[in-house]
Design an enzyme around this catalytic site. Structure first.
Site, mmCIF file in Angstrom:
data_model
loop_
_atom_site.group_PDB
_atom_site.id
_atom_site.type_symbol
_atom_site.label_atom_id
_atom_site.label_comp_id
_atom_site.label_asym_id
_atom_site.label_seq_id
_atom_site.Cartn_x
_atom_site.Cartn_y
_atom_site.Cartn_z
ATOM 1 N N HIS A 91 -2.929 2.245 8.259
ATOM 2 C CA HIS A 91 -3.978 1.388 7.702
ATOM 3 C C HIS A 91 -4.133 0.167 8.594
ATOM 4 C CE1 HIS A 91 -6.291 -1.180 5.113
ATOM 5 N NE2 HIS A 91 -5.273 -1.973 4.833
ATOM 6 N N HIS B 201 -6.932 -3.268 9.824
ATOM 7 C CA HIS B 201 -8.108 -4.086 9.523
ATOM 8 C C HIS B 201 -8.971 -4.149 10.786
ATOM 9 C CE1 HIS B 201 -5.852 -6.342 6.033
ATOM 10 N NE2 HIS B 201 -5.993 -5.036 5.821
ATOM 11 N N GLU C 191 0.828 -1.219 0.000
ATOM 12 C CA GLU C 191 0.000 0.000 0.000
ATOM 13 C C GLU C 191 0.858 1.264 0.000
ATOM 14 O OE1 GLU C 191 -2.922 -0.575 -0.661
ATOM 15 O OE2 GLU C 191 -3.644 -2.369 0.353
ATOM 16 N N HIS D 161 -12.740 -3.869 3.837
ATOM 17 C CA HIS D 161 -11.292 -4.035 3.948
ATOM 18 C C HIS D 161 -10.722 -3.415 5.238
ATOM 19 C CE1 HIS D 161 -7.150 -3.894 1.751
ATOM 20 N NE2 HIS D 161 -6.991 -3.867 3.059
ATOM 21 N N GLU E 270 -18.158 11.511 22.392
ATOM 22 C CA GLU E 270 -16.993 12.357 22.136
ATOM 23 C C GLU E 270 -16.474 12.266 20.699
ATOM 24 O OE1 GLU E 270 -14.255 12.282 25.404
ATOM 25 O OE2 GLU E 270 -15.871 12.915 26.725
HETATM 26 P P1 13P Z 1 1.172 -5.482 3.069
HETATM 27 O O1 13P Z 1 1.635 -6.718 3.809
HETATM 28 O O2 13P Z 1 1.744 -5.419 1.684
HETATM 29 O O3 13P Z 1 1.419 -4.230 3.875
HETATM 30 O O4 13P Z 1 -0.395 -5.609 2.843
HETATM 31 C C1 13P Z 1 -1.258 -5.728 3.940
HETATM 32 C C2 13P Z 1 -2.564 -5.051 3.710
HETATM 33 O O5 13P Z 1 -3.275 -4.787 4.651
HETATM 34 C C3 13P Z 1 -2.975 -4.707 2.322
HETATM 35 O O6 13P Z 1 -4.063 -3.852 2.313
HETATM 36 ZN ZN ZN Z 2 -5.257 -4.002 4.171
#
Ligand code: 13P
Ligand code: ZN
Length: 274
Positions: free
Chosen positions: A141, A143, A117, A212, A171
Protein backbone atom coordinates in the site's frame (compact mmCIF):
# COMPACT_ATOMS: atom_id res chain seq x y z
CA UNK A 1 25.08 -13.98 10.99
CA UNK A 2 22.14 -11.61 11.47
CA UNK A 3 18.51 -12.10 10.52
CA UNK A 4 18.93 -8.94 8.40
CA UNK A 5 21.16 -10.75 5.92
CA UNK A 6 18.44 -13.27 5.03
CA UNK A 7 17.57 -12.56 1.36
CA UNK A 8 13.81 -12.10 1.90
CA UNK A 9 14.50 -9.46 4.56
CA UNK A 10 17.04 -7.71 2.36
CA UNK A 11 14.54 -7.66 -0.50
CA UNK A 12 11.77 -6.32 1.75
CA UNK A 13 13.97 -3.55 3.17
CA UNK A 14 15.18 -2.53 -0.29
CA UNK A 15 11.60 -2.32 -1.54
CA UNK A 16 10.52 -0.18 1.44
CA UNK A 17 13.41 2.19 0.84
CA UNK A 18 12.78 2.35 -2.92
CA UNK A 19 9.16 3.33 -2.18
CA UNK A 20 10.31 6.07 0.17
CA UNK A 21 12.74 7.40 -2.45
CA UNK A 22 9.87 7.57 -4.96
CA UNK A 23 8.01 9.96 -2.63
CA UNK A 24 5.19 7.54 -1.88
CA UNK A 25 5.68 7.35 1.91
CA UNK A 26 5.43 10.70 3.64
CA UNK A 27 5.68 10.33 7.41
CA UNK A 28 4.17 6.88 8.25
CA UNK A 29 2.20 6.69 4.98
CA UNK A 30 1.89 3.27 3.34
CA UNK A 31 2.52 -0.28 4.52
CA UNK A 32 4.08 -3.47 3.17
CA UNK A 33 3.49 -7.11 4.06
CA UNK A 34 5.13 -10.30 2.83
CA UNK A 35 3.91 -13.88 3.37
CA UNK A 36 7.04 -15.86 4.22
CA UNK A 37 7.85 -19.22 2.65
CA UNK A 38 8.32 -22.21 4.98
CA UNK A 39 12.10 -22.29 4.48
CA UNK A 40 12.28 -18.55 5.22
CA UNK A 41 10.42 -19.07 8.49
CA UNK A 42 12.87 -21.87 9.36
CA UNK A 43 15.87 -19.63 8.60
CA UNK A 44 14.44 -16.75 10.66
CA UNK A 45 13.25 -18.82 13.64
CA UNK A 46 16.60 -18.85 15.50
CA UNK A 47 16.32 -15.05 15.70
CA UNK A 48 12.75 -14.94 17.06
CA UNK A 49 12.11 -13.33 20.46
CA UNK A 50 12.54 -15.73 23.39
CA UNK A 51 9.11 -14.55 24.52
CA UNK A 52 6.69 -13.74 21.64
CA UNK A 53 4.16 -10.91 21.98
CA UNK A 54 0.60 -11.52 23.19
CA UNK A 55 -1.99 -13.02 20.87
CA UNK A 56 -4.07 -10.12 19.53
CA UNK A 57 -7.32 -10.05 17.54
CA UNK A 58 -6.79 -9.23 13.86
CA UNK A 59 -10.33 -7.86 13.54
CA UNK A 60 -11.15 -10.07 10.56
CA UNK A 61 -11.06 -13.84 10.07
CA UNK A 62 -8.49 -15.32 7.70
CA UNK A 63 -8.61 -19.10 8.27
CA UNK A 64 -6.78 -19.64 4.96
CA UNK A 65 -3.72 -18.00 6.54
CA UNK A 66 -3.69 -20.05 9.76
CA UNK A 67 -0.11 -20.72 10.85
CA UNK A 68 1.44 -18.37 8.28
CA UNK A 69 4.15 -15.82 9.11
CA UNK A 70 4.20 -12.27 7.71
CA UNK A 71 6.77 -9.53 7.53
CA UNK A 72 4.92 -6.26 8.16
CA UNK A 73 5.68 -2.59 8.63
CA UNK A 74 4.77 -1.21 12.04
CA UNK A 75 1.82 1.10 12.55
CA UNK A 76 2.98 4.71 12.76
CA UNK A 77 6.51 3.74 11.68
CA UNK A 78 8.21 5.65 8.87
CA UNK A 79 9.34 3.92 5.66
CA UNK A 80 12.39 6.22 5.62
CA UNK A 81 13.57 4.65 8.88
CA UNK A 82 13.17 1.01 7.82
CA UNK A 83 16.62 0.80 6.24
CA UNK A 84 18.27 2.46 9.27
CA UNK A 85 16.69 0.32 12.00
CA UNK A 86 14.62 -2.54 10.55
CA UNK A 87 14.29 -4.21 13.96
CA UNK A 88 12.42 -1.17 15.33
CA UNK A 89 10.19 -0.40 12.33
CA UNK A 90 9.09 -3.77 10.96
CA UNK A 91 8.12 -7.11 12.45
CA UNK A 92 7.39 -10.75 11.80
CA UNK A 93 3.86 -11.68 12.90
CA UNK A 94 2.58 -15.24 13.29
CA UNK A 95 -1.09 -16.04 12.59
CA UNK A 96 -2.76 -18.48 14.99
CA UNK A 97 -4.42 -21.76 14.08
CA UNK A 98 -7.87 -20.18 13.61
CA UNK A 99 -6.87 -17.14 11.53
CA UNK A 100 -8.37 -14.76 14.09
CA UNK A 101 -5.28 -13.63 16.01
CA UNK A 102 -1.65 -12.72 15.48
CA UNK A 103 1.42 -12.28 17.67
CA UNK A 104 4.74 -10.56 17.02
CA UNK A 105 7.66 -13.00 17.06
CA UNK A 106 10.44 -10.67 15.85
CA UNK A 107 11.03 -6.92 15.49
CA UNK A 108 9.30 -3.75 16.74
CA UNK A 109 11.90 -3.88 19.49
CA UNK A 110 11.13 -0.37 20.73
CA UNK A 111 7.42 -1.27 20.94
CA UNK A 112 4.49 -0.98 18.55
CA UNK A 113 2.17 -3.17 16.53
CA UNK A 114 1.77 -4.14 12.86
CA UNK A 115 0.28 -1.62 10.42
CA UNK A 116 -3.27 -0.40 11.05
CA UNK A 117 -4.04 -1.80 7.59
CA UNK A 118 -3.15 -5.34 8.74
CA UNK A 119 -6.81 -6.44 8.36
CA UNK A 120 -6.87 -5.32 4.71
CA UNK A 121 -3.44 -6.78 4.00
CA UNK A 122 -4.37 -10.14 5.52
CA UNK A 123 -7.73 -10.35 3.77
CA UNK A 124 -5.99 -9.52 0.48
CA UNK A 125 -3.31 -12.14 1.17
CA UNK A 126 -6.02 -14.66 1.94
CA UNK A 127 -7.80 -14.03 -1.37
CA UNK A 128 -4.59 -13.89 -3.39
CA UNK A 129 -3.15 -17.07 -1.82
CA UNK A 130 -6.33 -18.86 -2.89
CA UNK A 131 -6.78 -17.45 -6.40
CA UNK A 132 -3.07 -17.71 -7.35
CA UNK A 133 -2.54 -21.13 -5.73
CA UNK A 134 -0.06 -19.64 -3.28
CA UNK A 135 1.97 -17.72 -5.87
CA UNK A 136 1.29 -14.19 -4.58
CA UNK A 137 3.16 -13.24 -1.41
CA UNK A 138 3.42 -9.44 -1.40
CA UNK A 139 0.76 -6.82 -0.61
CA UNK A 140 1.86 -3.19 -0.90
CA UNK A 141 0.00 0.00 0.00
CA UNK A 142 1.48 3.36 -1.05
CA UNK A 143 0.36 6.99 -1.17
CA UNK A 144 1.09 7.54 -4.85
CA UNK A 145 0.40 11.24 -5.56
CA UNK A 146 -0.62 11.27 -9.23
CA UNK A 147 -2.97 8.32 -8.83
CA UNK A 148 -4.52 9.99 -5.79
CA UNK A 149 -4.96 13.21 -7.80
CA UNK A 150 -6.90 11.32 -10.48
CA UNK A 151 -9.40 10.11 -7.87
CA UNK A 152 -10.60 13.74 -7.65
CA UNK A 153 -11.30 14.13 -11.37
CA UNK A 154 -12.16 10.72 -12.86
CA UNK A 155 -15.39 8.79 -12.24
CA UNK A 156 -14.69 6.28 -9.45
CA UNK A 157 -15.24 3.24 -11.65
CA UNK A 158 -13.01 0.29 -12.55
CA UNK A 159 -13.61 1.04 -16.23
CA UNK A 160 -12.67 4.75 -16.13
CA UNK A 161 -9.44 4.11 -14.20
CA UNK A 162 -8.42 1.02 -16.15
CA UNK A 163 -8.92 2.79 -19.49
CA UNK A 164 -7.04 5.94 -18.51
CA UNK A 165 -4.14 3.96 -17.04
CA UNK A 166 -3.93 1.60 -20.04
CA UNK A 167 -4.05 4.53 -22.46
CA UNK A 168 -1.44 6.69 -20.75
CA UNK A 169 1.59 4.48 -21.41
CA UNK A 170 1.70 1.89 -24.18
CA UNK A 171 3.07 -0.98 -22.08
CA UNK A 172 0.48 -0.69 -19.30
CA UNK A 173 -1.99 -3.17 -20.81
CA UNK A 174 0.84 -5.71 -20.88
CA UNK A 175 1.87 -5.04 -17.25
CA UNK A 176 -1.66 -5.15 -15.80
CA UNK A 177 -3.97 -6.68 -18.41
CA UNK A 178 -6.54 -7.42 -15.71
CA UNK A 179 -7.10 -3.70 -15.13
CA UNK A 180 -7.62 -2.01 -11.78
CA UNK A 181 -10.48 -1.94 -9.27
CA UNK A 182 -11.68 1.15 -7.43
CA UNK A 183 -12.84 1.43 -3.81
CA UNK A 184 -14.85 4.58 -3.08
CA UNK A 185 -13.63 6.73 -0.19
CA UNK A 186 -13.85 4.82 3.10
CA UNK A 187 -12.40 5.18 6.59
CA UNK A 188 -8.97 3.51 6.49
CA UNK A 189 -7.75 0.81 8.84
CA UNK A 190 -10.95 -1.08 9.51
CA UNK A 191 -12.95 -4.15 8.66
CA UNK A 192 -15.23 -2.52 6.03
CA UNK A 193 -12.42 -1.27 3.81
CA UNK A 194 -10.68 -4.64 4.23
CA UNK A 195 -13.75 -6.47 2.95
CA UNK A 196 -14.32 -4.04 0.05
CA UNK A 197 -10.67 -4.26 -1.07
CA UNK A 198 -10.42 -8.02 -0.78
CA UNK A 199 -13.52 -8.41 -2.98
CA UNK A 200 -11.70 -6.49 -5.73
CA UNK A 201 -8.58 -8.62 -5.20
CA UNK A 202 -10.60 -11.65 -6.37
CA UNK A 203 -10.14 -10.30 -9.92
CA UNK A 204 -7.57 -7.49 -9.83
CA UNK A 205 -3.94 -7.18 -8.68
CA UNK A 206 -4.41 -3.41 -8.22
CA UNK A 207 -6.99 -1.61 -6.06
CA UNK A 208 -7.35 2.16 -6.01
CA UNK A 209 -8.43 3.72 -2.72
CA UNK A 210 -10.17 7.00 -3.58
CA UNK A 211 -8.42 10.09 -2.17
CA UNK A 212 -5.95 7.84 -0.34
CA UNK A 213 -3.66 5.61 -2.40
CA UNK A 214 -3.12 2.28 -4.03
CA UNK A 215 -2.88 -1.43 -3.14
CA UNK A 216 -0.87 -3.84 -5.28
CA UNK A 217 -0.45 -7.61 -5.02
CA UNK A 218 2.27 -9.75 -6.56
CA UNK A 219 4.42 -12.86 -6.28
CA UNK A 220 7.66 -11.10 -5.33
CA UNK A 221 9.16 -7.72 -4.45
CA UNK A 222 10.30 -6.84 -7.99
CA UNK A 223 6.98 -7.55 -9.66
CA UNK A 224 4.89 -5.86 -6.96
CA UNK A 225 7.08 -2.77 -6.79
CA UNK A 226 7.18 -2.66 -10.59
CA UNK A 227 3.38 -2.82 -10.73
CA UNK A 228 3.00 0.09 -8.29
CA UNK A 229 5.66 2.05 -10.20
CA UNK A 230 4.02 1.43 -13.58
CA UNK A 231 0.52 2.39 -12.41
CA UNK A 232 1.77 5.57 -10.73
CA UNK A 233 3.88 6.56 -13.74
CA UNK A 234 0.92 6.13 -16.03
CA UNK A 235 -1.26 8.23 -13.70
CA UNK A 236 1.47 10.86 -13.66
CA UNK A 237 1.52 11.03 -17.45
CA UNK A 238 -2.25 11.53 -17.51
CA UNK A 239 -1.99 14.29 -14.89
CA UNK A 240 0.60 15.99 -17.12
CA UNK A 241 -1.71 15.64 -20.12
CA UNK A 242 -4.53 17.30 -18.18
CA UNK A 243 -2.10 19.96 -16.94
CA UNK A 244 -1.43 21.03 -20.52
CA UNK A 245 -4.97 22.39 -20.41
CA UNK A 246 -5.87 21.38 -23.97
CA UNK A 247 -7.89 18.24 -23.18
CA UNK A 248 -7.03 14.94 -24.85
CA UNK A 249 -6.69 15.39 -28.64
CA UNK A 250 -5.77 11.76 -29.40
CA UNK A 251 -5.19 8.60 -27.41
CA UNK A 252 -4.72 4.83 -27.65
CA UNK A 253 -8.15 3.47 -28.64
CA UNK A 254 -9.84 0.34 -27.34
CA UNK A 255 -9.01 -1.38 -30.65
CA UNK A 256 -5.37 -0.31 -30.31
CA UNK A 257 -5.38 -1.85 -26.82
CA UNK A 258 -6.84 -5.09 -28.23
CA UNK A 259 -4.05 -5.11 -30.85
CA UNK A 260 -1.38 -4.76 -28.14
CA UNK A 261 -2.97 -7.61 -26.19
CA UNK A 262 -2.99 -9.88 -29.27
CA UNK A 263 0.64 -9.12 -30.08
CA UNK A 264 1.88 -9.59 -26.50
CA UNK A 265 -0.27 -12.62 -25.74
CA UNK A 266 -2.20 -11.11 -22.81
CA UNK A 267 -5.95 -11.09 -22.19
CA UNK A 268 -7.48 -7.69 -21.41
CA UNK A 269 -10.64 -7.65 -19.32
CA UNK A 270 -13.08 -6.97 -22.16
CA UNK A 271 -15.77 -5.37 -19.95
CA UNK A 272 -13.30 -2.52 -19.26
CA UNK A 273 -12.97 -1.62 -22.95
CA UNK A 274 -15.35 0.34 -25.21
P1 13P B 1 0.15 2.69 9.38
O1 13P B 1 1.24 3.60 9.89
O2 13P B 1 -0.71 2.17 10.49
O3 13P B 1 0.71 1.60 8.50
O4 13P B 1 -0.84 3.56 8.49
C1 13P B 1 -0.36 4.23 7.36
C2 13P B 1 -1.36 4.28 6.26
O5 13P B 1 -1.01 4.53 5.13
C3 13P B 1 -2.80 4.02 6.57
O6 13P B 1 -3.54 3.84 5.41
ZN1 ZN C 1 -2.59 4.80 3.66
Amino acid sequence: MSILSLPFLEGYIRMANDGFLQGWHERNGGNLTYRMAEEEVAAARPFFKPQPGDWTDIGVEVPGLAGEYFLATGSGKYFRNVILAPQDNICIAEIDGTGRQYRVVWGLEAGGKPTSEFPTHLMNHSVKKRVTNGEHRVIYHAHTPSLIALTYVLPLTDKAFSQVLWQSATECPVVFPGGVGVVEWMVPGGRDIAIATSKLMEKYDVAVWAHHGLFCSGPDFDITFGLMHTVEKSADIYVRVLSCGQGVRQTITSDNLRAIAREFGVVLREELLD
